[in-house]
Design a protein around this motif. Structure first.
Motif, short mmCIF file in Angstrom:
data_model
loop_
_atom_site.label_atom_id
_atom_site.label_comp_id
_atom_site.label_asym_id
_atom_site.label_seq_id
_atom_site.Cartn_x
_atom_site.Cartn_y
_atom_site.Cartn_z
N PRO A 485 13.14 7.81 -2.82
CA PRO A 485 13.95 7.27 -1.87
C PRO A 485 13.81 5.73 -1.93
O PRO A 485 14.70 4.77 -1.67
CB PRO A 485 13.23 7.69 -0.63
N THR A 486 12.84 5.12 -2.58
CA THR A 486 12.45 3.75 -2.91
C THR A 486 12.28 3.38 -4.44
O THR A 486 11.96 4.34 -5.05
CB THR A 486 11.27 3.21 -1.90
N THR A 487 12.50 2.09 -4.92
CA THR A 487 12.36 1.88 -6.21
C THR A 487 11.05 1.23 -6.13
O THR A 487 10.39 0.94 -5.11
CB THR A 487 13.46 0.74 -6.49
N LEU A 488 10.55 0.89 -7.41
CA LEU A 488 9.16 0.44 -7.91
C LEU A 488 9.23 -1.02 -7.02
O LEU A 488 8.16 -1.35 -6.50
CB LEU A 488 8.74 0.37 -9.03
N GLU A 489 10.17 -1.92 -7.36
CA GLU A 489 10.20 -3.25 -6.74
C GLU A 489 10.17 -3.15 -5.38
O GLU A 489 9.47 -4.07 -4.65
CB GLU A 489 11.44 -3.73 -7.27
N GLU A 490 10.87 -2.36 -4.70
CA GLU A 490 10.76 -2.23 -3.14
C GLU A 490 9.54 -1.97 -2.66
O GLU A 490 9.01 -2.36 -1.68
CB GLU A 490 12.08 -1.06 -2.69
N ASP A 491 8.88 -0.98 -3.35
CA ASP A 491 7.67 -0.51 -3.03
C ASP A 491 6.40 -1.83 -3.19
O ASP A 491 5.76 -1.94 -1.98
CB ASP A 491 7.06 0.57 -3.65
N MET A 492 6.64 -2.58 -3.95
CA MET A 492 5.77 -3.68 -4.27
C MET A 492 5.96 -4.76 -3.35
O MET A 492 5.02 -5.34 -2.88
CB MET A 492 5.93 -4.01 -5.72
N GLU A 493 7.28 -4.78 -3.05
CA GLU A 493 7.74 -6.00 -1.89
C GLU A 493 6.99 -5.47 -0.56
O GLU A 493 6.73 -6.26 0.14
CB GLU A 493 9.13 -6.00 -1.95
N LEU A 494 7.17 -4.25 -0.18
CA LEU A 494 6.57 -3.67 1.09
C LEU A 494 5.17 -3.78 1.01
O LEU A 494 4.58 -4.30 2.17
CB LEU A 494 7.03 -2.42 1.26
N LEU A 495 4.56 -3.74 -0.02
CA LEU A 495 3.03 -3.62 -0.05
C LEU A 495 2.59 -5.22 0.21
O LEU A 495 1.72 -5.47 0.84
CB LEU A 495 2.45 -3.36 -1.19
N GLN A 496 3.31 -6.00 -0.60
CA GLN A 496 3.01 -7.55 -0.32
C GLN A 496 3.20 -7.91 1.07
O GLN A 496 2.42 -8.74 1.40
CB GLN A 496 3.65 -8.29 -1.32
N ARG A 497 4.22 -7.54 1.57
CA ARG A 497 4.62 -7.93 3.15
C ARG A 497 3.55 -7.26 4.01
O ARG A 497 3.06 -7.99 4.96
CB ARG A 497 6.05 -7.49 3.71
N MET A 498 2.90 -6.11 3.77
CA MET A 498 1.96 -5.42 4.61
C MET A 498 0.62 -6.18 4.28
O MET A 498 -0.02 -6.62 5.34
CB MET A 498 1.59 -4.02 3.87
N THR A 499 0.42 -6.53 3.25
CA THR A 499 -0.77 -7.56 2.89
C THR A 499 -0.75 -8.96 3.53
O THR A 499 -1.92 -9.33 4.02
CB THR A 499 -1.13 -7.65 1.31
N ALA A 500 0.25 -9.29 3.81
CA ALA A 500 0.43 -10.94 4.14
C ALA A 500 0.68 -10.92 5.51
O ALA A 500 0.32 -11.99 6.11
CB ALA A 500 1.94 -11.39 3.36
N SER A 501 1.11 -9.90 6.25
CA SER A 501 1.50 -10.10 7.45
C SER A 501 0.80 -8.77 8.37
O SER A 501 0.63 -7.66 8.13
CB SER A 501 3.09 -9.78 7.76
#
Length: 534
Positions: A485-501
């Motif tokens: 359902p999601t790409t590798l890039e989308e997952d990495m971006e989501l994880l980065q946002r989780m970590t930052a916010s």
């Protein structure tokens, strides 16, 4: 000769113990990833460390200088060092009577009082080792913390984790976020299997097990699977009395003229041979294993690439020991290896994910479930009639039904009951699958030249056939990757946002699921790149 045999067997078995340590911990160079829940949960445990260390002295656990139990940098507790420690340094020694152990198959728990928790002892002894440990831990936690030997385990019990972030506790929606049907199915089988074991225990429970819930059972199983290690040696420690008494008998036999020295030596040799056979040979023939949980040693965390310590059983000292295998810098953490664990195993039974795990695997659906039409279009070849049936008869298409749960109780076995296609970080696509693809997508001329024998495709048949087989494998991996359902890039971006916010307020399950699927997609992409390059 007998001495040489003895020391050979001793070296082999004392070094054969397989580490499989604890759950809420971390690694360094290949990053072990945990969630904030681990740190929160272990704050309370950290307060109990002082009591645990005082207790360790009372039960004669020997701790080397410079080693302490403290908050690990990645959450949970760990073994940290307060000064530089050189390699080959002995840091912890735990007397065997302090350790909890289960021999399976065999005598079961090393405290016979645990067997009194059930009416039918055979029901417990025939259960897997971790089920026996679950009752052992429940006995110490809820019945009495004092073992039959007189050792009170309360301080150690208090330091154990009380919850785990493993998928068996996740809601169905959270499990779907793994985007990996193989693990979801494995967890479903795990829960079903554990409920059956729990029912067997309940059907045979004594009055002492009143109030023993399924949650209690799962807690014990998870503590056992995440904190124990195993080894093939199930015999007793070195007992000098046996050999001293034998020497005395030899002296009396020869001294009083009952026989000559050769006869006495034969008798002594028989005693020695019987001891070696009982302690070393017989357990291996019967496939016995001893599983042990050693207080304090069980605080060691995992590093699959560069572990800095190792565990062994000291035959002559009747103790378990933890020693460094490499230098550990001041302020660093002492790591061991749990063994070759994929992220499937680490998440399912330990509750964490390891970044760039060299032992990681991806279990794809079996060949029989692949989209043949799309693969034929990708390589420009059609599969000849009857070819699939021939591969099916050879067992190369995977299983069409499940005759067993497929989940081994052994640490090192990866559950794959459907015969799915295995992709590993080390070897890539399973060579048996490449062989099947060579045969399946071979041209009629190639098939005829091979004598219509699948075995003749075990090695590269021709450059063109090899190109097609690897093209099909690459296309299958790409289809699997595209189905997410999601790409590798989308997952990495989501994880980065989780970590930052902190505003995203992600649950531990959500964060672990994203970390897990990132690693799986990276493995697929790496394998595709390797196939393109070859």
């Amino acid at each position: 000769i007998m001495k040489l045999c003895f020391y050979f067997l001793l070296a082999e078995y004392s070094n054969s113990w397989t580490n499989a340590f604890s759950s809420q911990k971390t690694i360094s160079s290949t990053t072990r990833v945990t969630t904030n829940l681990h740190a929160t949960a272990s704050t309370t445990r950290l307060k109990r460390v002082s009591s645990l260390q005082d207790w360790a002295k009372q039960v004669e656990i020997k701790t080397g200088s410079g080693l302490s139990i403290d908050q690990s940098g990645f959450g949970g507790l760990g073994l940290l060092v307060t000064k530089e420690i050189a390699g080959d340094s002995l840091l912890l020694t735990v007397p065997s009577d302090v350790a909890l152990s289960v021999e399976s198959p065999g005598d079961g728990p090393n405290d016979r009082a645990v067997l009194d928790l059930v009416e039918d002892r055979k029901a417990l002894l025939s259960a897997p080792w971790y089920v026996q440990f679950s009752l052992y831990l429940h006995y110490l936690d809820k019945v009495t913390s004092k073992r039959s030997s007189g050792i009170d385990m309360q301080s150690w019990i208090d330091a154990l984790p009380r919850s785990f972030d493993t998928p068996i506790h996740w809601p169905e929606e959270a499990q779907k976020e793994l985007q990996y049907d193989h693990l979801v199915e494995s967890v479903t089988r795990q829960e079903s299997k554990w409920r059956n074991f729990y029912k067997t225990i309940q059907d045979n429970a004594s009055s002492s097990l009143k109030g023993y819930s399924f949650d209690d059972f799962v807690w014990g199983c998870e503590c056992a699977r995440s904190r124990a290690f195993s080894g093939a040696f199930t015999g007793s420690a070195f007992n000098p009395f046996t050999y001293a008494f034998t020497l005395l008998l030899v002296s009396v036999y020869v001294g009083f003229g009952f026989g000559d020295l050769d006869q006495a030596a034969n008798g002594a040799g028989l005693v020695f041979a019987a001891s070696v056979f009982q302690d070393f040979v017989l357990p291996k023939l019967l496939k016995k294993k001893r599983y042990a949980i050693c207080p304090l040693i069980d605080m060691a965390n995992h590093n699959s690439v560069r572990p800095s310590g190792g565990v062994s059983f000291e035959f002559f000292g009747d103790a378990y020991s933890l020693a460094t295998s490499d230098t550990v810098q001041k302020g660093g953490e002492l790591f061991i290896s749990y063994g070759a664990r994929s992220n499937d195993q680490l998440l399912q039974y330990y509750g964490f994910v390891e970044k760039d795990n060299p032992s990681d695997v991806y279990i794809m659906p079996p060949l029989r479930e692949w989209n043949i039409d799309k693969l034929e279009k990708a390589c420009g070849r059609l599969i000849s009639p009857g070819r699939l049936n021939k591969l099916d008869r050879a067992g190369l298409l995977g299983s069409s039904n499940l005759d067993s749960d497929g989940d081994s109780d052994d640490y090192d076995t990866i559950a794959n009951p459907k015969g799915g296609v295995v992709v590993t970080r080390i070897l890539g696509v399973d060579l048996a699958v490449i062989q099947a693809l060579r045969a399946l997508f071979s041209s009629d001329d190639e098939w005829e030249a091979a004598g219509e024998a699948i075995g003749n495709f075990a090695a590269e048949f021709s450059p063109e056939n090899e190109r097609v087989a690897k093209m099909v494998a690459k296309s299958a991996l790409q289809l699997e990757l595209d189905s997410k359902p999601t790409t590798l890039e989308e997952d990495m971006e989501l994880l980065q946002r989780m970590t930052a916010s902190k505003g995203l307020d992600a649950s531990p399950e959500e964060e672990l699921a994203i970390l897990f699927r990132i690693e799986k997609k990276k493995l697929l992409r790496e394998t595709i790149t390797e196939l393109e390059a070859s």
